[in-house]
Design an enzyme around this catalytic site. Structure first.
Site, short mmCIF file in Angstrom:
data_model
loop_
_atom_site.label_atom_id
_atom_site.label_comp_id
_atom_site.label_asym_id
_atom_site.label_seq_id
_atom_site.Cartn_x
_atom_site.Cartn_y
_atom_site.Cartn_z
N ALA A 34 0.62 -1.29 0.49
CA ALA A 34 -0.02 0.36 0.03
C ALA A 34 1.01 1.41 -0.02
CB ALA A 34 -1.18 0.30 1.22
N SER A 85 3.52 -1.90 11.68
CA SER A 85 5.00 -2.79 12.62
C SER A 85 5.06 -2.02 13.50
CB SER A 85 5.88 -2.89 11.65
OG SER A 85 6.62 -1.14 11.53
N THR A 139 5.93 -12.11 14.85
CA THR A 139 6.88 -11.82 15.89
C THR A 139 6.60 -12.74 16.95
OG1 THR A 139 7.10 -9.34 17.23
CG2 THR A 139 4.29 -9.46 16.79
N TYR A 164 -0.08 -3.52 18.99
CA TYR A 164 0.49 -3.51 17.97
C TYR A 164 0.24 -5.44 18.32
CZ TYR A 164 4.42 -5.77 15.51
OH TYR A 164 5.13 -6.17 14.59
N ALA A 166 -1.18 -7.00 20.25
CA ALA A 166 -2.91 -7.70 19.90
C ALA A 166 -2.84 -8.14 19.19
CB ALA A 166 -3.30 -7.44 21.09
N LYS A 168 -1.24 -8.15 16.38
CA LYS A 168 -0.53 -9.54 15.46
C LYS A 168 -1.16 -11.00 15.90
CE LYS A 168 2.62 -9.28 12.98
NZ LYS A 168 2.84 -9.37 11.55
N ASN A 194 14.62 -7.83 14.32
CA ASN A 194 15.38 -7.51 13.45
C ASN A 194 16.08 -6.19 13.06
OD1 ASN A 194 13.85 -9.43 10.29
ND2 ASN A 194 13.83 -9.77 12.96
N PRO A 219 16.80 9.60 22.86
CA PRO A 219 16.36 9.36 23.43
C PRO A 219 16.13 7.74 23.89
CG PRO A 219 14.93 9.22 22.02
CD PRO A 219 16.34 9.45 21.15
N ASN A 263 18.51 -2.43 25.76
CA ASN A 263 18.53 -0.86 24.69
C ASN A 263 19.87 0.04 25.36
OD1 ASN A 263 16.45 -1.82 23.75
ND2 ASN A 263 14.77 -0.31 25.37
N ARG A 315 7.78 4.10 27.74
CA ARG A 315 6.66 3.33 26.49
C ARG A 315 5.71 3.19 27.51
NH1 ARG A 315 8.19 -0.28 21.67
NH2 ARG A 315 9.07 0.98 20.60
N GLY A 317 3.16 1.01 28.92
CA GLY A 317 3.16 -1.12 28.61
C GLY A 317 4.38 -1.23 28.27
P1 NAD Z 1 7.41 -2.67 8.02
O1 NAD Z 1 6.78 -1.27 8.95
O2 NAD Z 1 8.96 -1.52 7.23
O3 NAD Z 1 6.89 -2.65 6.86
C1 NAD Z 1 5.77 -3.13 6.47
C2 NAD Z 1 5.42 -2.78 4.84
O4 NAD Z 1 3.65 -2.78 5.63
C3 NAD Z 1 5.52 -1.64 4.44
O5 NAD Z 1 5.81 -1.26 3.39
C4 NAD Z 1 4.13 -0.69 4.01
O6 NAD Z 1 3.98 -0.09 3.36
C5 NAD Z 1 3.28 -2.13 4.74
N1 NAD Z 1 2.30 -2.13 4.24
C6 NAD Z 1 1.53 -1.81 5.49
N2 NAD Z 1 -0.04 -1.51 5.60
C7 NAD Z 1 -0.46 -1.92 4.14
C8 NAD Z 1 -1.82 -2.71 4.15
N3 NAD Z 1 -2.63 -2.56 4.68
N4 NAD Z 1 -1.89 -3.33 2.76
C9 NAD Z 1 -0.42 -3.42 1.95
N5 NAD Z 1 0.81 -3.27 2.50
C10 NAD Z 1 0.45 -2.86 3.56
O7 NAD Z 1 7.50 -3.51 8.58
P2 NAD Z 1 8.61 -4.40 9.03
O8 NAD Z 1 9.70 -4.69 10.00
O9 NAD Z 1 9.27 -5.26 7.49
O10 NAD Z 1 8.11 -5.67 9.19
C11 NAD Z 1 7.34 -7.05 9.08
C12 NAD Z 1 6.56 -8.00 9.43
O11 NAD Z 1 7.52 -8.73 9.97
C13 NAD Z 1 5.16 -7.06 9.82
O12 NAD Z 1 4.17 -7.98 9.77
C14 NAD Z 1 6.11 -7.27 11.39
O13 NAD Z 1 4.70 -7.45 12.54
C15 NAD Z 1 6.77 -8.20 11.14
N6 NAD Z 1 8.32 -8.30 12.25
C16 NAD Z 1 8.80 -7.22 12.15
C17 NAD Z 1 10.08 -7.44 12.98
C18 NAD Z 1 10.86 -6.12 13.72
O14 NAD Z 1 12.00 -6.22 13.91
N7 NAD Z 1 10.85 -5.60 12.42
C19 NAD Z 1 10.19 -8.52 13.51
C20 NAD Z 1 9.46 -9.66 13.95
C21 NAD Z 1 8.58 -9.53 12.71
O1 TDX Z 2 13.47 6.07 20.50
C1 TDX Z 2 13.39 4.96 20.83
N1 TDX Z 2 13.86 3.98 22.14
C2 TDX Z 2 13.77 3.10 23.11
O2 TDX Z 2 13.97 2.91 24.32
C3 TDX Z 2 12.69 3.14 20.85
C4 TDX Z 2 11.59 3.97 19.08
C5 TDX Z 2 12.23 2.01 21.28
N2 TDX Z 2 13.25 2.28 22.62
C6 TDX Z 2 13.08 1.12 23.07
C7 TDX Z 2 12.02 0.53 22.91
C8 TDX Z 2 12.29 -1.24 22.57
O3 TDX Z 2 12.51 -1.12 24.04
O4 TDX Z 2 13.81 0.24 21.72
C9 TDX Z 2 13.31 -0.95 21.89
C10 TDX Z 2 13.23 -1.32 20.58
O5 TDX Z 2 12.14 -0.70 20.45
P1 TDX Z 2 11.31 -0.48 18.71
O6 TDX Z 2 12.42 -0.64 17.75
O7 TDX Z 2 10.61 0.25 18.48
O8 TDX Z 2 11.30 -2.48 18.56
P2 TDX Z 2 9.85 -3.02 19.82
O9 TDX Z 2 9.21 -2.17 20.41
O10 TDX Z 2 11.35 -3.92 20.14
O11 TDX Z 2 9.23 -3.79 18.22
C11 TDX Z 2 10.16 -4.14 16.98
O12 TDX Z 2 10.82 -5.93 17.60
C12 TDX Z 2 9.10 -6.62 17.16
C13 TDX Z 2 9.54 -4.62 16.22
O13 TDX Z 2 9.18 -3.28 15.67
C14 TDX Z 2 8.60 -4.87 15.73
O14 TDX Z 2 7.68 -5.25 14.22
C15 TDX Z 2 8.70 -5.94 15.75
O15 TDX Z 2 7.51 -7.60 15.75
#
Ligand code: NAD
Ligand code: TDX
Length: 378
Positions: A34, A85, A139, A164, A166, A168, A194, A219, A263, A315, A317
């Protein structure tokens, strides 16, 4: 083989597209996205020139569009990365997360069911085309939060705490329901945090890198003691490939590399690594937005130190600790992470230093508004 990669313009999805093109010479990829704030076609600029890749702009919630994709292409595999995400955004707008992560998932499943079934058997179960599969990218956050000890296994009860996670978990449950009720061939993967190239700078690691380069405060939520289990994105892609092609139907596979870090330690490591790179290779100092010249005529980097860290309001919760037990995927499918965190974080930082234009592009739109809103009263 034709793969529908939903969310393929986001962080992990785009890395998966690159990985599949490089490793599966017969794969045809339909990237369906999208293009929300998190999706960026610039990330796939090279791949879109490849005749094996087709891009379709569409929402996974839009039934007409998902049907059009299934009727236009003979899809054999669906890998669903599409989701909202970011946990912090889910706290501000939970409904959007339910809409996309639950109802969007159900719409995709239902569209696939329509196009992948050829009738019903004597017990009323749909008859599925040979060789098709739906894989839901989920996730570790669906398992909730751990104390000091223990790991999430595939049998850990679901206990999501944020809108988020919930949403997923809701997506996972409807995938499972299609597996049981309609005998749909499905898998669910649950990965830990990741990191790597093309990670959107609202998430911890790329946000910290971007802020250091801009000379801004870093932060850290709460006291920085929360633990995440970090995996290099390419290792996640390899695990999805293994589950998609060799995973037992209906099974859940956890993905993680036993790499837990607080962190605050991650933030300190990123500061230290950037400082070291700039000491060793002064050309990278040009990337800094804050360019103060020292007496010897070089760009000052003495300010790149732990004083940049700013402990801010926690954050709501905030899950304390995630840690994955990857025994099942390792023993059944022989998957093991290949990139150590020490290597991966250095590779990632170099990638951001070398790809500032990508960062500028993805943060030029609504990002600044988001940043101001999210961080101004912390
Ligand atoms: P991201 O936010 O970087 O990418 C999400 C993508 O989905 C974007 O390209 C966005 O445009 C698209 N999108 C969002 N809503 C949409 C919709 N309604 N229809 C079509 N496309 C849509 O997320 P990410 O970090 O790449 O995560 C990808 C998947 O992996 C997610 O399902 C997330 O829950 C899961 N995941 C992420 C992590 C992580 O650490 N990033 C870890 C475990 C699982
Ligand atoms: O500015 C910040 N400061 C901070 O302390 C941000 C953005 C995050 N944090 C903390 C919150 C978390 O404990 O760092 C940790 C990592 O935060 P995020 O990068 O937002 O990741 P998290 O909430 O752990 O979720 C990620 O991992 C699991 C992905 O965004 C999810 O999509 C995935 O499912």
């Amino acid at each position: 083989m034709t793969y529908l990669i939903t969310g393929g313009a986001g962080f992990i999805g785009s890395n998966f597209v690159k990985y599949m093109l490089a490793t599966h010479p017969d794969a045809k990829l339909i990237v369906y996205d999208a293009l929300t704030y998190a999706g960026n076609l610039g990330t796939l600029a090279e791949e879109l020139k490849n005749p094996r890749v087709t891009f379709v702009k569409g929402d996974i919630c839009d039934r007409d569009m998902t049907e059009k994709v299934f009727s236009d292409y003979e899809i054999e595999y669906v890998v669903n990365f599409a989701a909202e995400s970011h946990v912090d955004r889910s706290i501000e707008n939970p409904q959007l997360f339910l809409q996309v992560n639950v109802l969007g998932t159900q719409n995709l499943l239902d569209t696939a069911k329509k196009y992948w079934t050829t009738g019903k058997d004597e017990n009323n179960y749909p008859i599925w085309r040979e060789g098709v599969k739906y894989l839901q990218v989920s996730t570790d956050e669906v398992y909730g939060s751990l104390g000091e000890e223990g790991f999430f296994t595939e049998t850990t009860p679901l206990d999501p705490r944020s809108p988020y996670s919930a949403a997923k978990a809701g997506g996972d449950l409807i995938v499972r329901a299609y597996g049981e009720t309609y005998r749909m061939p499905v898998n669910i993967t649950r990965c830990s945090n990741n990191y790597g190239p093309y990670h959107f700078p609202e998430k911890l690691i790329p946000l910290i890198i971007r802020n250091i380069l801009a000379g801004k405060q870093l932060p850290v939520y709460g006291d920085g003691s929360n633990v995440r289990d970090w995996l290099y994105v390419e290792d996640h892609c390899k695990a999805i490939d293994a589950v998609l092609h060799r995973g037992r139907l209906d099974e859940v596979y956890n993905i993680g590399g036993h790499n837990e870090e607080k962190n605050i330690e991650i933030v300190r490591l990123v500061i230290k690594t950037i400082r070291e790179i700039m000491e060793k290779e002064p050309k990278y100092r040009e990337v800094l937005k804050k360019k103060e010249i020292t007496a010897d005529g070089t760009i000052d980097i003495s300010w790149i130190n732990d004083d940049l860290i700013s402990f801010v309001k926690d954050r709501q919760g905030h899950d304390q600790r995630y840690a994955i037990d990857p025994t099942k995927i390792s023993e059944e499918l022989g998957w093991l992470p290949e990139t150590t965190f020490d290597e991966g974080i250095v590779k990632t930082i170099y990638w951001y230093l070398d790809n500032q234009q990508w960062v500028e592009e993805v943060t030029s739109g609504d990002y600044m508004k988001y940043y101001e809103q999210m961080y101004h009263n912390r």
